[in-house]
Design an enzyme around this catalytic site. Structure first.
Site, PDB file in Angstrom:
ATOM      1  N   LEU A  15      17.017 -12.723  -0.112  1.00  0.00           N
ATOM      2  CA  LEU A  15      16.567 -14.033   0.372  1.00  0.00           C
ATOM      3  C   LEU A  15      17.751 -14.962   0.621  1.00  0.00           C
ATOM      4  O   LEU A  15      17.805 -15.646   1.647  1.00  0.00           O
ATOM      5  CB  LEU A  15      15.588 -14.647  -0.638  1.00  0.00           C
ATOM      6  CG  LEU A  15      14.994 -15.994  -0.253  1.00  0.00           C
ATOM      7  CD1 LEU A  15      14.282 -15.935   1.097  1.00  0.00           C
ATOM      8  CD2 LEU A  15      14.023 -16.474  -1.345  1.00  0.00           C
ATOM      9  N   TYR A 129       9.404  -8.986 -17.151  1.00  0.00           N
ATOM     10  CA  TYR A 129       9.812  -9.678 -15.925  1.00  0.00           C
ATOM     11  C   TYR A 129       8.837 -10.813 -15.586  1.00  0.00           C
ATOM     12  O   TYR A 129       9.247 -11.956 -15.374  1.00  0.00           O
ATOM     13  CB  TYR A 129       9.902  -8.668 -14.776  1.00  0.00           C
ATOM     14  CG  TYR A 129      10.082  -9.296 -13.418  1.00  0.00           C
ATOM     15  CD1 TYR A 129      11.264  -9.948 -13.079  1.00  0.00           C
ATOM     16  CD2 TYR A 129       9.065  -9.242 -12.459  1.00  0.00           C
ATOM     17  CE1 TYR A 129      11.431 -10.533 -11.824  1.00  0.00           C
ATOM     18  CE2 TYR A 129       9.232  -9.816 -11.204  1.00  0.00           C
ATOM     19  CZ  TYR A 129      10.407 -10.463 -10.896  1.00  0.00           C
ATOM     20  OH  TYR A 129      10.564 -11.044  -9.663  1.00  0.00           O
TER      21      TYR A 129
END
Length: 287
Positions: A15, A129
């Site tokens: 990104l 996570y």
């Protein structure tokens, strides 16, 4: 009007790289592109010093610990990067009256729903996570009053390592491939998300949690079939697998489709269908 100074973290990731590729189109912003070598965001004093010294007006946090399976045994490392560091960034930019855009994940949900997840659905992460990313969201919201949190899913790009590149490589190397068919979600082209982030900065921060993926719904199996079709790979047979046939350390959400009505209504963002964006990405890879 003076330029806005924007700190971009994780600038070498998928990104971050896509944002960097678009930066030259936005002369009204001065980007400070950083990765761990330029700024250790897990060091609170370093963060505060950087933000003050460069008179940062806004932060786009793309840095994260994303090795989902490894996170199950590297909890401390994962927590430091996904929970602690975002709070440091948020607090530092708040001192300057600035804003923050923080990238989160579909993994904050356990994937047991059967209709697209809304921003105000109760999160219930089922992995280290997911838990650390949810805690990161809460820290950013707490410490920065002008914060936008964007949950995304199944991110890929022409930069970095990702599912699309792996499936192209394996499709060319192998005659047969097994891919999970009973996990449903939406692929997200990181370039589309990067463009959305820059649109949000331009239109002005409306604080809150938002969802962003491409449009449409698919499985990893169908996604792979589309990758091979668009890439012209015809010699690899793709077999559908159950999740149980491919055990992983971390639990994956079976259904992680995100509802994007809020980001579209708030910022007037038009989102392409995932297949359309996949074609664009594969064209970029072939160049």
């Amino acid at each position: 009007m003076s330029k806005q100074n924007i700190l971009l973290t994780g600038c070498n990731g998928q990104l971050g790289s896509e944002i960097r590729a678009l930066e030259s189109q936005y002369e009204e912003y001065c980007f400070f592109n950083t990765d761990v070598d330029e700024l250790d965001i897990t060091n609170q004093l370093a963060v505060e010093d950087f933000v003050a010294r460069h008179e940062i007006n806004g932060i786009v946090n793309c840095a994260a610990y994303t090795a989902v399976d490894k996170a199950e045994t590297a909890k401390e490392q994962c927590t430091t990067l996904n929970t602690v560091a975002p709070a440091y960034l948020a607090a530092a930019v708040e001192k300057r009256g600035g804003w923050m855009i923080h990238i989160s994940t579909d993994y904050v949900f356990n994937g047991t729903k059967h209709t697209p997840y809304l921003e105000d659905d109760t999160p219930s992460p089922d992995s280290v996570y997911g838990s650390t990313k949810l805690a990161g969201e809460l820290g950013v919201s707490k410490f920065c009053s002008r914060s936008v949190i964007i949950r995304t899913a199944w991110l890929y790009s022409s930069y970095g390592n990702n599912f699309v590149k792996t499936m192209i490589r394996l499709g060319r190397e192998r005659n047969e491939l097994g891919v999970i068919f009973d996990q449903i979600g939406t692929p997200t082209y990181a370039q589309d998300l990067a463009q959305a982030i820059l649109t949000i900065i331009g239109k002005g921060i409306q604080p809150g949690v938002y969802h962003f993926t491409n449009e449409g719904v698919t499985s990893w199996y169908d996604f792979t079939k589309a990758i091979h079709r668009i890439s012209g790979i015809t010699t690899c047979h793709v077999r559908p697998l159950h999740t149980s046939e491919y055990p992983t350390a971390a639990h994956r959400p079976h259904y992680s489709v995100l509802d994007k009505s809020k980001i579209k209504a708030t910022y007037g963002i038009e989102i392409p269908h995932w297949e359309e964006s996949l074609e664009k990405c594969i064209q970029a890879l072939e160049k």
